[in-house]
Design a protein around this motif. Sequence first.
Motif, PDB file in Angstrom:
ATOM      1  N   PHE A 150       0.881  -1.318  -0.144  1.00 12.71           N
ATOM      2  CA  PHE A 150       0.152  -0.236   0.099  1.00 12.71           C
ATOM      3  C   PHE A 150       0.735   1.284   0.049  1.00 12.71           C
ATOM      4  CE2 PHE A 150      -3.538  -2.768   1.276  1.00 12.71           C
ATOM      5  CZ  PHE A 150      -4.704  -2.000   0.614  1.00 12.71           C
ATOM      6  N   LEU A 151       2.013   1.251   0.572  1.00  9.98           N
ATOM      7  CA  LEU A 151       3.058   2.403   0.632  1.00  9.98           C
ATOM      8  C   LEU A 151       3.902   2.206  -0.246  1.00  9.98           C
ATOM      9  CD1 LEU A 151       3.380   2.560   4.558  1.00  9.98           C
ATOM     10  CD2 LEU A 151       2.153   4.150   3.044  1.00  9.98           C
ATOM     11  N   ALA A 152       4.805   0.940  -0.618  1.00  7.40           N
ATOM     12  CA  ALA A 152       5.648   0.659  -1.416  1.00  7.40           C
ATOM     13  C   ALA A 152       4.796   0.735  -2.837  1.00  7.40           C
ATOM     14  CB  ALA A 152       6.498  -0.426  -0.950  1.00  7.40           C
ATOM     15  N   THR A 153       4.478   1.262  -3.718  1.00  5.01           N
ATOM     16  CA  THR A 153       3.756   1.093  -4.860  1.00  5.01           C
ATOM     17  C   THR A 153       4.439   0.925  -6.212  1.00  5.01           C
ATOM     18  OG1 THR A 153       3.406   3.455  -5.030  1.00  5.01           O
ATOM     19  CG2 THR A 153       1.773   2.327  -3.692  1.00  5.01           C
ATOM     20  N   ILE A 154       5.793   1.142  -6.184  1.00  6.91           N
ATOM     21  CA  ILE A 154       6.531   1.197  -7.696  1.00  6.91           C
ATOM     22  C   ILE A 154       7.110  -0.413  -7.681  1.00  6.91           C
ATOM     23  CG2 ILE A 154       8.741   1.981  -8.657  1.00  6.91           C
ATOM     24  CD1 ILE A 154       8.387   4.613  -7.261  1.00  6.91           C
ATOM     25  N   GLN A 155       6.661  -1.010  -8.522  1.00  6.00           N
ATOM     26  CA  GLN A 155       6.929  -2.381  -8.889  1.00  6.00           C
ATOM     27  C   GLN A 155       8.304  -2.299  -9.448  1.00  6.00           C
ATOM     28  OE1 GLN A 155       4.991  -4.740  -7.610  1.00  6.00           O
ATOM     29  NE2 GLN A 155       3.911  -2.791  -6.961  1.00  6.00           N
ATOM     30  N   THR A 156       9.345  -3.345  -9.326  1.00  7.93           N
ATOM     31  CA  THR A 156      10.449  -3.469  -9.935  1.00  7.93           C
ATOM     32  C   THR A 156      10.377  -3.229 -11.144  1.00  7.93           C
ATOM     33  OG1 THR A 156      10.274  -5.965  -9.942  1.00  7.93           O
ATOM     34  CG2 THR A 156      11.220  -4.865  -8.195  1.00  7.93           C
ATOM     35  N   TYR A 181       5.932  14.494  -9.959  1.00  8.52           N
ATOM     36  CA  TYR A 181       5.278  13.505  -8.652  1.00  8.52           C
ATOM     37  C   TYR A 181       4.617  14.425  -8.002  1.00  8.52           C
ATOM     38  CZ  TYR A 181       9.249  15.228  -6.061  1.00  8.52           C
ATOM     39  OH  TYR A 181      10.158  15.976  -5.556  1.00  8.52           O
ATOM     40  N   LYS A 182       3.879  13.798  -6.912  1.00  9.01           N
ATOM     41  CA  LYS A 182       3.309  14.429  -6.016  1.00  9.01           C
ATOM     42  C   LYS A 182       3.491  13.954  -4.617  1.00  9.01           C
ATOM     43  CE  LYS A 182      -0.756  11.391  -7.064  1.00  9.01           C
ATOM     44  NZ  LYS A 182      -1.956  11.219  -7.597  1.00  9.01           N
ATOM     45  N   ILE A 183       3.262  14.824  -3.632  1.00  8.41           N
ATOM     46  CA  ILE A 183       3.595  14.294  -2.137  1.00  8.41           C
ATOM     47  C   ILE A 183       2.521  14.144  -1.547  1.00  8.41           C
ATOM     48  CG2 ILE A 183       4.524  15.091  -0.058  1.00  8.41           C
ATOM     49  CD1 ILE A 183       6.774  14.431  -1.895  1.00  8.41           C
ATOM     50  N   SER A 184       2.120  13.019  -0.818  1.00  9.07           N
ATOM     51  CA  SER A 184       1.180  12.603   0.099  1.00  9.07           C
ATOM     52  C   SER A 184       1.695  12.677   1.425  1.00  9.07           C
ATOM     53  CB  SER A 184       0.601  11.349  -0.390  1.00  9.07           C
ATOM     54  OG  SER A 184      -0.182  10.973   0.696  1.00  9.07           O
ATOM     55  N   GLU A 185       1.385  13.554   2.228  1.00  9.35           N
ATOM     56  CA  GLU A 185       1.491  13.917   3.705  1.00  9.35           C
ATOM     57  C   GLU A 185       0.845  13.050   4.521  1.00  9.35           C
ATOM     58  OE1 GLU A 185       1.455  18.205   4.602  1.00  9.35           O
ATOM     59  OE2 GLU A 185       3.147  18.615   3.319  1.00  9.35           O
ATOM     60  N   ARG A 186       1.413  12.212   5.364  1.00  4.90           N
ATOM     61  CA  ARG A 186       0.674  11.292   6.124  1.00  4.90           C
ATOM     62  C   ARG A 186       0.888  11.752   7.729  1.00  4.90           C
ATOM     63  NH1 ARG A 186      -0.902   6.680   3.255  1.00  4.90           N
ATOM     64  NH2 ARG A 186      -0.569   7.244   1.092  1.00  4.90           N
ATOM     65  N   SER A 187      -0.398  11.638   8.288  1.00  7.20           N
ATOM     66  CA  SER A 187      -0.071  11.796   9.723  1.00  7.20           C
ATOM     67  C   SER A 187       0.450  10.645  10.641  1.00  7.20           C
ATOM     68  CB  SER A 187      -1.511  12.036  10.244  1.00  7.20           C
ATOM     69  OG  SER A 187      -1.961  13.406   9.624  1.00  7.20           O
ATOM     70  N   LEU A 188       1.101  10.962  11.740  1.00  9.65           N
ATOM     71  CA  LEU A 188       1.682   9.888  12.516  1.00  9.65           C
ATOM     72  C   LEU A 188       0.990   9.995  13.943  1.00  9.65           C
ATOM     73  CD1 LEU A 188       4.147  11.366  10.815  1.00  9.65           C
ATOM     74  CD2 LEU A 188       5.465   9.243  11.957  1.00  9.65           C
ATOM     75  N   LEU A 189       1.415   8.981  14.971  1.00  9.88           N
ATOM     76  CA  LEU A 189       0.851   9.196  16.289  1.00  9.88           C
ATOM     77  C   LEU A 189       2.014   9.089  17.051  1.00  9.88           C
ATOM     78  CD1 LEU A 189      -1.496   5.829  16.140  1.00  9.88           C
ATOM     79  CD2 LEU A 189      -2.110   8.039  16.353  1.00  9.88           C
ATOM     80  N   SER A 190       1.971  10.053  18.292  1.00 11.29           N
ATOM     81  CA  SER A 190       3.032  10.293  18.973  1.00 11.29           C
ATOM     82  C   SER A 190       2.460   9.861  20.322  1.00 11.29           C
ATOM     83  CB  SER A 190       3.311  11.914  19.306  1.00 11.29           C
ATOM     84  OG  SER A 190       4.185  11.954  20.209  1.00 11.29           O
ATOM     85  N   VAL A 191       3.349   8.995  21.152  1.00 15.53           N
ATOM     86  CA  VAL A 191       2.929   8.271  22.631  1.00 15.53           C
ATOM     87  C   VAL A 191       3.902   8.539  23.622  1.00 15.53           C
ATOM     88  CG1 VAL A 191       4.232   6.254  21.879  1.00 15.53           C
ATOM     89  CG2 VAL A 191       2.383   6.200  23.556  1.00 15.53           C
ATOM     90  N   SER A 192       3.283   8.845  24.831  1.00 21.05           N
ATOM     91  CA  SER A 192       4.226   8.996  26.103  1.00 21.05           C
ATOM     92  C   SER A 192       3.532   8.432  27.160  1.00 21.05           C
ATOM     93  CB  SER A 192       3.790  10.540  26.484  1.00 21.05           C
ATOM     94  OG  SER A 192       2.905  10.774  26.748  1.00 21.05           O
ATOM     95  N   GLU A 206       4.490  10.047  -4.530  1.00 20.65           N
ATOM     96  CA  GLU A 206       3.528   9.345  -5.544  1.00 20.65           C
ATOM     97  C   GLU A 206       3.744   9.756  -6.934  1.00 20.65           C
ATOM     98  OE1 GLU A 206      -0.398  10.048  -3.756  1.00 20.65           O
ATOM     99  OE2 GLU A 206      -0.157   8.566  -2.145  1.00 20.65           O
ATOM    100  N   LEU A 207       3.643   8.951  -7.885  1.00 20.09           N
ATOM    101  CA  LEU A 207       3.509   9.154  -9.303  1.00 20.09           C
ATOM    102  C   LEU A 207       2.369  10.010  -9.774  1.00 20.09           C
ATOM    103  CD1 LEU A 207       5.360   6.065 -10.765  1.00 20.09           C
ATOM    104  CD2 LEU A 207       6.234   8.090 -10.003  1.00 20.09           C
ATOM    105  N   LEU A 208       2.276  10.770 -10.687  1.00 22.31           N
ATOM    106  CA  LEU A 208       1.092  11.560 -11.044  1.00 22.31           C
ATOM    107  C   LEU A 208      -0.166  10.776 -11.455  1.00 22.31           C
ATOM    108  CD1 LEU A 208       2.732  14.417 -12.966  1.00 22.31           C
ATOM    109  CD2 LEU A 208       2.220  14.582 -10.666  1.00 22.31           C
ATOM    110  N   ASP A 209       0.182   9.622 -11.808  1.00 20.98           N
ATOM    111  CA  ASP A 209      -0.893   8.636 -12.452  1.00 20.98           C
ATOM    112  C   ASP A 209      -1.541   7.864 -11.290  1.00 20.98           C
ATOM    113  OD1 ASP A 209       1.197   7.037 -12.335  1.00 20.98           O
ATOM    114  OD2 ASP A 209       0.906   6.214 -14.442  1.00 20.98           O
TER     115      ASP A 209
END
Length: 292
Positions: free
Chosen positions: A99-105, A120-131, A270-273
Amino acid sequence: MKVAIYGQNYVKETTQKAVEQLLDVLLDKKADVFFEREFLTTQSSEIQNSSKVQIFDALDTSYDLLISVGGDGTILRAVTYVRDLGIPIVGINTGRLGFLATIQTEDIESALTEIFKGEYKISERSLLSVSTEPEHEDILKTNFALNEIAISRKNTTSMITVDTHLNDLYLTSYWADGLILSTPTGSTGYSLSCGGPVITPDAKSFALTPIAPHNLSARPLIIPDNTTVKLKVNGREDQFLMSLDSRIVTLSNTTTVTIEKANFVVKMVELLDETFLETLRKKLLWGEDRRN
């Protein structure tokens, strides 16, 4: 362009072939190539001894790209190098789902050509922080997760009780094998396997998904991503497990876990297509019917 390459630290033929092809393309494009130290040891002696290859142990803002070679799990580990540096990640898939590694060999050369052209385009992904209270040394070192943070039982077949508060308001006590708090990125991972919903990457939401709950009315819950989640575990054993993506720590039942949205994002190339919906259809086989 200064490029870091990261991958699984064990020998895998498909990964090695992908790296050879990747390196040829990068050198042809005059890139400065840096391999993560342990990953380089899994490559051929020709690559290890090449004067055109350099080594990194840590990253800094001078890098333009990090290329992850493997599956989605490899990208999750790569994030611990990128952290809050803002270095875009390119995922080359030599794993399974991707799902994240989308470019095939077979698309390495064409994909990198587009990326080096800036197409290309950038997809910004949120993260979780824990304490945790009290503080735990291992969590202080790397206290974030891209996919999910999960609480689960340890050294017992008995269920645990996870008392859950949202913004200091009591939600419920899950009587289950554990509880997952997932980002949109992680919604297609562990949470999905436990009956959680798929969330599009740009949604401002997290998902709470119980693991095998015995209180049958317990269902996955979507919450705003600005919610502070506090968890407290009770059970027959004195300890429980907490996983941050692929990293696991053991905590005492006296520990209070606090989770909130991290103050930085991870940038996925991410690639444009490419679209998330197309990836969803391909990876989950939506619309496929053997009768047709």
